[in-house]
Design an enzyme around this catalytic site. Structure first.
Site, PDB file in Angstrom:
ATOM      1  CD  GLU A  67      37.636  16.127  18.296  1.00  0.00           C
ATOM      2  OE1 GLU A  67      37.988  15.318  19.148  1.00  0.00           O
ATOM      3  OE2 GLU A  67      38.300  17.147  17.977  1.00  0.00           O
ATOM      4  NE  ARG A 302      39.939  29.568  19.394  1.00  0.00           N
ATOM      5  CZ  ARG A 302      39.624  28.288  19.143  1.00  0.00           C
ATOM      6  NH1 ARG A 302      40.091  27.694  18.085  1.00  0.00           N
ATOM      7  NH2 ARG A 302      38.861  27.630  19.961  1.00  0.00           N
ATOM      8  CE  LYS A 312      34.491  20.920  21.704  1.00  0.00           C
ATOM      9  NZ  LYS A 312      34.769  19.844  20.773  1.00  0.00           N
TER      10      LYS A 312
HETATM   11  P1  ATP Z   1      38.688  20.622  20.532  1.00  0.00           P
HETATM   12  O1  ATP Z   1      39.775  21.148  21.363  1.00  0.00           O
HETATM   13  O2  ATP Z   1      37.881  19.588  21.221  1.00  0.00           O
HETATM   14  O3  ATP Z   1      39.060  20.268  19.124  1.00  0.00           O
HETATM   15  P2  ATP Z   1      37.195  22.711  19.297  1.00  0.00           P
HETATM   16  O4  ATP Z   1      36.748  23.939  19.983  1.00  0.00           O
HETATM   17  O5  ATP Z   1      38.112  22.783  18.135  1.00  0.00           O
HETATM   18  O6  ATP Z   1      37.728  21.835  20.461  1.00  0.00           O
HETATM   19  P3  ATP Z   1      35.410  21.217  17.594  1.00  0.00           P
HETATM   20  O7  ATP Z   1      34.282  20.366  17.993  1.00  0.00           O
HETATM   21  O8  ATP Z   1      36.523  20.615  16.842  1.00  0.00           O
HETATM   22  O9  ATP Z   1      35.922  21.884  18.924  1.00  0.00           O
HETATM   23  O10 ATP Z   1      34.856  22.485  16.836  1.00  0.00           O
HETATM   24  C1  ATP Z   1      33.899  22.460  15.824  1.00  0.00           C
HETATM   25  C2  ATP Z   1      34.016  23.678  14.974  1.00  0.00           C
HETATM   26  O11 ATP Z   1      33.840  24.851  15.750  1.00  0.00           O
HETATM   27  C3  ATP Z   1      35.371  23.769  14.321  1.00  0.00           C
HETATM   28  O12 ATP Z   1      35.185  23.954  12.935  1.00  0.00           O
HETATM   29  C4  ATP Z   1      36.023  24.953  14.955  1.00  0.00           C
HETATM   30  O13 ATP Z   1      36.804  25.643  14.031  1.00  0.00           O
HETATM   31  C5  ATP Z   1      34.847  25.798  15.443  1.00  0.00           C
HETATM   32  N1  ATP Z   1      35.208  26.548  16.634  1.00  0.00           N
HETATM   33  C6  ATP Z   1      35.608  26.064  17.818  1.00  0.00           C
HETATM   34  N2  ATP Z   1      35.908  27.046  18.671  1.00  0.00           N
HETATM   35  C7  ATP Z   1      35.689  28.211  18.028  1.00  0.00           C
HETATM   36  C8  ATP Z   1      35.818  29.603  18.374  1.00  0.00           C
HETATM   37  N3  ATP Z   1      36.231  30.014  19.571  1.00  0.00           N
HETATM   38  N4  ATP Z   1      35.489  30.525  17.438  1.00  0.00           N
HETATM   39  C9  ATP Z   1      35.052  30.130  16.236  1.00  0.00           C
HETATM   40  N5  ATP Z   1      34.914  28.859  15.842  1.00  0.00           N
HETATM   41  C10 ATP Z   1      35.234  27.901  16.721  1.00  0.00           C
HETATM   42 MG    MG Z   2      38.691  20.730  17.048  1.00  0.00          MG
END
Ligand code: ATP
Ligand code: MG
Length: 603
Positions: A67, A302, A312
């Site tokens: 996002e 994760r 974030k």
């Molecule tokens: P938000 O709270 O804004 O949704 P988010 O960390 O989920 O934050 P995204 O931009 O949706 O952010 O994440 C993009 C991709 O990165 C997603 O597929 C998510 O699964 C992966 N991702 C985010 N944080 C982690 C993490 N700590 N470890 C592994 N993958 C991650």
């Molecule tokens: Mg997300």
């Protein structure tokens, strides 16, 4: 959307990497041809778009769908390396797709930073090096069409209960949900009402479109989830074209399907969403809107890294409250922060590979990440000497034995071991004269037991130069050492026949007063003193480490001052340092400590 031709690479490396559950799934799918029948028209699209196209040349398709609402962090790096790495290893393509279905939080600043981060990590996307990323907002028309199709087939309805009623009627784990009074509306009524939503006739929150599945499902996510909501907001890509927006759970499976994704890999918290993911795609395939076979969702744990937060929102708080200097502060776990700190793409890829993927949550020790950087830089980073806590050493017999004002040229190799097949880099040139800078800790008037460096009567070598014998020191009124004194022992210069004629107890690092360059050196430590700063709802700001940045004024040898911004070095005995991307200039060198020479995180 781009339509770049793509020739998949042979899956050369795939088999040689350590296996994991995702690799096993992909290898199985390739062996049985689960996705062999897919067609690909060169751009994302619905069933009709792909129907008469050739078979998809990509053996698998994965995606990284951020996002654009913040900067990427080390957790995203894990996901990037995983998704792009699997596509690379199995003759596939990984899509970079902006999941920009929420109009309110998104910004083009983030779009640009995400593109940079993925490129910097070493990946390109969508089948061609210069392809444009995909964006979910390009699929709004299709999503709307899919919603109408569900309505027409009795599989979705407009619910006008208040949010409170909706929440109360959803039930909970022990209580089945209660049907909404709007659930029995006819498709024609729903269609008319949904179009009124689209046309802006209803205010935000007045109604939602819900999938019609089962209010008594044991999986609460299947109790008629909301799939469209009203939001009178301007979207960064589609402007004011829409005032209804799809919910993430509805949009995401459709995005995957339109893009021919085979393996949709996400983090564990989406596990409960998988039944809806499958339900929705089955319905839209039945309706003839999407091509079969459908993509499949898989979940992995994760990344949780000790001493690091990867939310974030919380990272934004650190920036907005001025706890760090910005998103790229070298203490931030953002990709721009890691980069400025001195991390290399290779070290982050190595880290992602080393931690692997699992299906259960765990914490990774920060030392593992640092170890990967050390491992990457050990063979690559040029060596250099820097004095971080300088005190002047005067060679009191210099004028007599070398001549007043004389500067003796010295040289040391840039790399102790040049990797095979690589040209030998030019040697470092510097000079030794009557005065040099040494580390304050390298002199003790009364040496503790076992101390081998400078104390009266002891002989040490100035690394790459001469053996000297310490004679004493000068102190100021407060008793602080202001000058260390020693005698040069002639004919002991490194690399000359006499070098070994006098035994030295130790070799110390130093920088000449004549040609050393003053440098600002930023010594970073962990940003938090708690290994799990935000676990269990803890106030992460309470464990901010007040000593996470120490700025010192030191001296560096001439070759280091000539560093290009971003260039990494091993400062002998001190660790790995990088010339700061933003602030370094040869006339005013600025270095960041990337990592020490040894792991200090366990202690
Ligand atoms: P938000 O709270 O804004 O949704 P988010 O960390 O989920 O934050 P995204 O931009 O949706 O952010 O994440 C993009 C991709 O990165 C997603 O597929 C998510 O699964 C992966 N991702 C985010 N944080 C982690 C993490 N700590 N470890 C592994 N993958 C991650
Ligand atoms: Mg997300």
């Amino acid at each position: 959307m781009s339509s770049a031709p793509h020739t998949p690479a042979a899956p050369a490396e795939g088999a040689s990497k350590p296996s994991n559950f995702l690799r096993q799934i992909i290898e199985h799918d390739l062996a049985v041809g689960s996705y062999a029948s897919r067609r690909w028209a060169g751009t994302p699209g619905d069933a009709a778009h792909h129907a008469s196209a050739p078979h998809d040349p990509a053996r698998i398709r994965t995606r990284f769908p951020p996002e654009p609402n913040g900067y990427l962090h080390v957790g995203h790096a894990k996901s990037i390396c995983l998704n792009f790495g699997l596509a690379r290893d199995y003759g596939g393509v990984c899509h970079l797709r902006f999941d920009d279905t929420n109009p309110e939080k998104e910004d083009t600043e983030y779009v640009d930073s995400i593109i940079d981060a993925v490129k910097w990590l070493g990946f390109d996307w969508n089948g061609a090096p210069d392809a444009a990323p995909y964006q979910a907002s390009d699929y709004f028309d299709f999503m709307y069409r899919a919603a109408e199709a569900l309505i027409e087939r009795g599989q979705a309805y407009v619910d006008e209960q208040s949010p409170e009623e909706m929440r109360a009627n959803r039930g909970d784990f022990s209580k089945p949900g209660i049907d909404s009074p709007f659930r029995s509306r006819t498709p024609a009524e729903n269609l008319a009402r949904f179009r009124q939503m689209r046309d802006g006739q209803l205010p935000d929150g007045a109604a939602v479109l819900r999938a019609r599945i089962a209010m008594d499902s044991p999986n609460i996510n299947l109790r008629d989830p909301a799939i469209y909501r009203i939001k009178h907001a301007t979207h960064h890509a589609t402007g004011d074209q829409w005032c209804i927006y799809p919910m993430y759970t509805f949009a995401h499976p459709i995005e995957d399907a339109l893009e021919n994704i085979t393996h949709s890999i996400c983090t564990l918290e989406f596990e409960d969403q998988r039944p809806f993911y499958d339900w929705l795609l089955e319905r839209l395939i039945e309706a003839g809107l999407l091509a079969a076979p459908a993509p499949h969702q898989y979940e992995f744990a994760r990344l949780n890294l000790s001493y690091v937060i990867t939310s974030k929102r919380k990272l934004a708080q650190l920036v907005n409250e001025g706890k760090v200097s910005g998103w790229d502060d070298p203490r931030m776990p953002t990709i721009v922060g890691l980069r400025r700190r001195g991390y290399t793409p290779q070290s982050i890829q190595l880290f992602a590979e080393r931690i692997g993927v699992t299906k259960s949550d765990s914490w990774i020790d920060y030392g593992t990440l640092e170890g990967c950087l050390r491992e990457d830089l050990e063979a690559k980073a040029y060596r250099g000497m820097a004095v971080l806590d300088p005190v002047k050493l005067v060679l009191t017999n210099w004028d007599e034995v070398m001549g007043a004002g004389h500067l003796e040229p010295c040289t040391l190799p840039a790399l102790p071991h040049v990797p095979e097949g690589q040209p030998e880099p030019a040697a470092r040139q510097f000079t030794v004269g009557k005065e040099v800078w040494i580390e304050r800790e390298d002199f003790e008037e009364v040496p503790p037991k076992g101390y081998k460096r400078l104390f009266p009567g002891n002989k040490v070598r100035l690394k790459g130069a001469y053996v000297i014998e310490c004679t004493g020191c000068v102190r100021d009124a407060e008793g602080r050492v202001t000058e260390v004194q020693a005698m040069l022992i002639p004919d002991t210069k490194s690399g000359t026949p006499g070098a070994d004629s006098v035994k030295a107890k130790a070799a110390i690092t130093w920088v000449g007063v004549a040609d050393g360059v003053p440098a600002e050196i930023r010594l970073y430590d962990r940003l938090f003193s708690d290994a799990q700063p935000d676990a269990g709802g803890k106030d992460f700001l309470a464990s901010l480490n007040p000593n996470s940045l120490k700025v010192v004024s030191g001296f560096v040898e001439p070759s280091l001052a000539q560093a290009k911004p971003d260039q990494k070095f091993q400062f002998e005995r001190h660790g790995y340092f990088v010339a700061d991307r933003a602030d370094h200039a040869p006339a005013k060198p600025v270095f960041n400590r990337a990592v020490g020479l040894k792991d200090s995180w366990g202690k």
